[in-house]
Design a protein around this motif. Structure first.
Motif, short mmCIF file in Angstrom:
data_model
loop_
_atom_site.label_atom_id
_atom_site.label_comp_id
_atom_site.label_asym_id
_atom_site.label_seq_id
_atom_site.Cartn_x
_atom_site.Cartn_y
_atom_site.Cartn_z
N ASP A 121 0.83 -1.20 0.00
CA ASP A 121 0.00 0.00 0.00
C ASP A 121 0.87 1.25 0.00
OD1 ASP A 121 -2.88 -1.05 0.52
OD2 ASP A 121 -1.65 -2.10 2.01
N ILE A 122 1.94 1.21 0.78
CA ILE A 122 2.81 2.37 0.98
C ILE A 122 4.24 1.93 0.73
CG2 ILE A 122 3.53 4.16 2.62
CD1 ILE A 122 0.98 3.05 4.29
N THR A 123 5.01 2.76 0.06
CA THR A 123 6.43 2.49 -0.08
C THR A 123 7.23 3.72 0.30
OG1 THR A 123 8.20 1.77 -1.57
CG2 THR A 123 6.48 3.16 -2.53
N ALA A 124 8.32 3.50 1.00
CA ALA A 124 9.28 4.59 1.20
C ALA A 124 9.95 4.86 -0.14
CB ALA A 124 10.31 4.19 2.25
N VAL A 125 10.27 6.12 -0.38
CA VAL A 125 10.90 6.50 -1.64
C VAL A 125 11.79 7.71 -1.40
CG1 VAL A 125 8.98 7.98 -2.35
CG2 VAL A 125 10.48 7.00 -4.09
N GLU A 126 12.96 7.72 -2.01
CA GLU A 126 13.78 8.92 -1.99
C GLU A 126 13.12 9.95 -2.90
OE1 GLU A 126 18.21 7.03 -1.69
OE2 GLU A 126 16.86 6.32 -3.26
N LEU A 127 13.07 11.19 -2.45
CA LEU A 127 12.29 12.18 -3.17
C LEU A 127 12.83 12.44 -4.56
CD1 LEU A 127 11.45 14.70 -0.28
CD2 LEU A 127 10.07 12.81 -1.18
N MET A 128 14.15 12.36 -4.75
CA MET A 128 14.68 12.59 -6.09
C MET A 128 14.28 11.48 -7.06
SD MET A 128 18.68 11.58 -6.56
CE MET A 128 19.39 12.87 -5.58
N ALA A 159 9.96 18.90 -3.63
CA ALA A 159 10.64 17.67 -4.05
C ALA A 159 9.69 16.48 -4.08
CB ALA A 159 11.82 17.39 -3.13
N ALA A 160 8.62 16.54 -3.27
CA ALA A 160 7.66 15.43 -3.21
C ALA A 160 6.57 15.56 -4.25
CB ALA A 160 7.04 15.37 -1.81
N SER A 161 6.66 16.58 -5.09
CA SER A 161 5.64 16.83 -6.10
C SER A 161 6.18 16.55 -7.50
CB SER A 161 5.16 18.28 -6.03
OG SER A 161 4.61 18.57 -4.76
N PHE A 162 5.28 16.16 -8.38
CA PHE A 162 5.62 15.93 -9.78
C PHE A 162 4.45 16.40 -10.63
CE2 PHE A 162 5.49 13.23 -13.59
CZ PHE A 162 6.72 13.56 -14.15
N ASP A 163 4.77 17.21 -11.63
CA ASP A 163 3.75 17.70 -12.55
C ASP A 163 2.60 18.38 -11.80
OD1 ASP A 163 2.76 18.15 -15.11
OD2 ASP A 163 1.61 16.29 -15.14
N ALA A 322 29.02 36.73 -1.11
CA ALA A 322 28.60 37.01 0.26
C ALA A 322 27.17 37.54 0.32
CB ALA A 322 29.56 38.00 0.90
N ASP A 323 26.70 38.16 -0.76
CA ASP A 323 25.36 38.77 -0.73
C ASP A 323 24.34 37.96 -1.51
OD1 ASP A 323 26.40 39.21 -3.21
OD2 ASP A 323 26.01 41.37 -3.27
N SER A 324 24.67 36.72 -1.86
CA SER A 324 23.74 35.86 -2.60
C SER A 324 23.65 34.52 -1.91
CB SER A 324 24.22 35.68 -4.05
OG SER A 324 23.37 34.80 -4.75
N VAL A 325 22.55 34.30 -1.21
CA VAL A 325 22.39 33.09 -0.41
C VAL A 325 21.39 32.16 -1.10
CG1 VAL A 325 21.68 32.14 1.81
CG2 VAL A 325 22.90 34.33 1.71
N SER A 326 21.83 30.95 -1.37
CA SER A 326 20.98 29.94 -1.97
C SER A 326 21.44 28.58 -1.48
CB SER A 326 21.05 30.01 -3.50
OG SER A 326 20.18 29.06 -4.09
N ASP A 327 20.63 27.57 -1.70
CA ASP A 327 21.01 26.24 -1.22
C ASP A 327 20.45 25.18 -2.15
OD1 ASP A 327 22.25 24.40 0.37
OD2 ASP A 327 21.07 24.78 2.17
N GLY A 328 21.02 23.99 -2.02
CA GLY A 328 20.53 22.81 -2.71
C GLY A 328 20.19 21.75 -1.68
N VAL A 329 19.89 20.57 -2.16
CA VAL A 329 19.44 19.49 -1.29
C VAL A 329 20.23 18.22 -1.59
CG1 VAL A 329 17.50 17.94 -0.79
CG2 VAL A 329 17.11 20.39 -0.96
N TRP A 330 20.57 17.51 -0.55
CA TRP A 330 21.08 16.15 -0.68
C TRP A 330 20.21 15.27 0.22
CZ3 TRP A 330 26.87 14.39 0.24
CH2 TRP A 330 26.95 13.00 0.11
N GLY A 331 19.46 14.41 -0.40
CA GLY A 331 18.66 13.48 0.37
C GLY A 331 17.24 13.97 0.57
N GLY A 332 16.54 13.22 1.33
CA GLY A 332 15.13 13.47 1.56
C GLY A 332 14.33 12.24 1.14
N SER A 333 13.42 11.85 1.97
CA SER A 333 12.61 10.67 1.66
C SER A 333 11.16 10.95 2.01
CB SER A 333 13.12 9.45 2.43
OG SER A 333 13.03 9.66 3.84
N GLY A 334 10.30 10.07 1.55
CA GLY A 334 8.88 10.23 1.81
C GLY A 334 8.17 8.90 1.72
N SER A 335 6.88 8.95 1.96
CA SER A 335 6.02 7.77 1.88
C SER A 335 5.03 7.98 0.75
CB SER A 335 5.27 7.55 3.19
OG SER A 335 6.17 7.38 4.27
N ALA A 336 5.04 7.07 -0.22
CA ALA A 336 4.14 7.16 -1.36
C ALA A 336 3.14 6.02 -1.31
CB ALA A 336 4.95 7.10 -2.66
#
Length: 463
Positions: A121-128, A159-163, A322-336
């Motif tokens: 019914d449910i599976t763990a999934v990496e968000l990427m 990250a948990a969304s598609f389309d 120094a005046d431009s702050v942004s970030d990326g992601v490594w990892g993340g999981s969810g239940s689908a």
């Protein structure tokens, strides 16, 4: 590596709100050995959702008890999780099966989804990797069962969304941060770098004393993708039902490649495979002075190198200016929730509880748990007030929240990201351990994944 059959064309399945679900994509599922298994050419069966759900749909009743199955991986007390939920909802029987790793889950999912029967019914999934299943119509749109992206950290919800639809309930996520050896930095007179220029200067000082500032694993695409995301690069773009653009030649992507190529060729970073105990020991003995990783990394370090307790700290990921702050992601999981589930409303309810309550129960030890995605957990004062003994008493919670707030949420992953990740080591990875020419390595990667996407029936533009 097996070759997947060509895509056979689209079919449609109408969801409860009258939306047409696209199916028919064929993408790869990656096993632990990174072998690609064929998935079905059309969506597996399963009950259609109702537009409205009752408490009985979600939690069962004495006359209509519900059994929910879930596949996951890693550690954790699954029996305690099952009992906790069943105590709240005695008409639901939860059965969680643990696998050795995410690849093991994806491999078996590939088999049962192709067969059209046997999925949980449910599976763990990496968000990427979630889009690799959602694009085929194998996952339920959770908004149909009351789930809202507003309940989760915006970067995790994206990250948990598609389309435009939420296909996983995010449980944790990994905004990139920099863990660093404060004791070693103090010894060498290094301040925690805030820009990539400062990071390189620190690396040169460390090299002169026999240390690497970091290691880059040649077999894992996660950090490279996160650094591209932070820089504002858009290597993957999706448009409509079939159009995919792949481009590692843009200004931002080229800047990332050039920077890390020079770090490799100048001997400032190591290029060893990650995750062995020997590799972790390099963080304890000073061989590696920083770890650029997701906000879950502190809990991993504290459990892997307790001998370094109190010596490490965490800081925001260095930025390009120094005046431009942004970030990326490594990892993340969810239940689908899979489309084979006979109880999708109940499965969605459990997934939401799982994302929230397991973290609320751990908040007394919040500094040593992964970065939660549920906004209710993050808003709890106990989260930001928790201090980490491993990090010398530092309270990292607010830093993690601030990092997540700057994540570039426009970054997209491929609907065949599983395959792309599986061939990273054969392309970019070879450049990392070879001559350090990341531009050539990324071009090799682009050619390979573009050819694969075309073979699967996508319209691929490769720049």
């Amino acid at each position: 590596m097996s070759v997947l059959p060509a895509r056979t064309g689209r079919t449609g399945r109408t969801g409860p709100a009258g939306r047409t679900r696209r199916t028919g994509r064929v993408v790869g599922a990656v096993a632990a050995a990174l072998m690609v298994l064929p998935l079905a050419a059309c969506a597996a069966g399963g009950s259609d959702a109702a537009s409205g759900t009752s408490d009985e749909d979600r939690f069962g009743s004495p006359d209509n008890p519900i059994t929910l199955t879930m596949w996951s991986w890693g550690g954790g007390d699954t029996a305690a999780t099952e009992k906790a939920y069943e105590k709240l909802h005695p008409d639901v029987d939860v059965q969680i099966t643990q696998f050795g790793g995410s690849g093991d889950v994806y491999t078996k999912l590939g088999v049962v989804l192709k067969a059209g029967d046997g999925a949980p019914d449910i599976t763990a999934v990496e968000l990427m990797n979630m889009p690799s299943f959602a694009a085929q119509g194998y996952l339920v749109d959770l908004a149909d069962y009351g789930a809202s992206a507003d309940s989760y950290n915006p970067s995790a919800a994206a990250a948990a969304s598609f389309d435009g639809s939420l296909y996983a309930i995010p449980t944790d996520t990994g905004p990139l941060v920099m863990y660093y050896n404060q004791a070693l930095f103090d010894q060498l007179g290094i301040a925690a770098p805030t820009t990539w220029d400062e990071y390189r200067q620190a690396a040169e000082t460390l090299k002169a004393s026999g240390h690497f500032i970091a290691d880059i694993d040649p077999g894992d695409a996660s950090l490279s993708l996160g650094l591209l995301q932070q820089a504002g690069a858009t290597p993957f773009s999706l448009e409509g039902d079939d159009a995919v653009t792949i481009d590692f030649t843009g200004k931002e992507a080229s800047a990332v490649q050039d920077y890390w190529s020079s770090m490799i060729t100048d001997g400032l970073i190591d290029t060893e495979p990650a995750w062995s105990q020997e590799w972790f020991n390099h963080f304890a003995d000073g061989t590696y002075a920083t770890w650029l990783t997701g906000a879950w990394g502190g809990s991993v370090l504290s459990g892997s190198i307790p001998q370094a307790n109190g010596q490490w700290r965490v800081a925001p990921l260095p930025n390009w200016s120094a005046d431009s702050v942004s970030d990326g992601v490594w990892g993340g999981s969810g239940s689908a929730v899979t489309t084979q589930s006979k109880h999708p409303a109940a499965a969605a309810a459990f997934a939401e509880w799982f994302s929230r309550d397991q973290y609320l129960d751990q908040l007394d030890n919040a500094a040593n748990m992964p970065f939660p995605a549920n906004q209710e957990v993050l808003d709890d004062p106990r989260y930001v007030d928790a201090s980490s003994e491993f990090l010398g008493g530092q309270k990292p919670g607010q830093l993690y929240i601030d990092a997540a707030a700057t994540v570039n949420t426009d970054f997209q992953f491929l609907p065949f990201q599983l395959y792309a990740n599986s061939v990273f080591k054969d392309t970019v990875g070879q450049a990392i351990v070879g001559d350090g020419d990341l531009s050539a390595g990324f071009q090799d990667w682009q050619k390979k994944i573009a050819a694969y996407g075309t073979d699967q029936g996508f319209t691929v533009t490769s720049k």
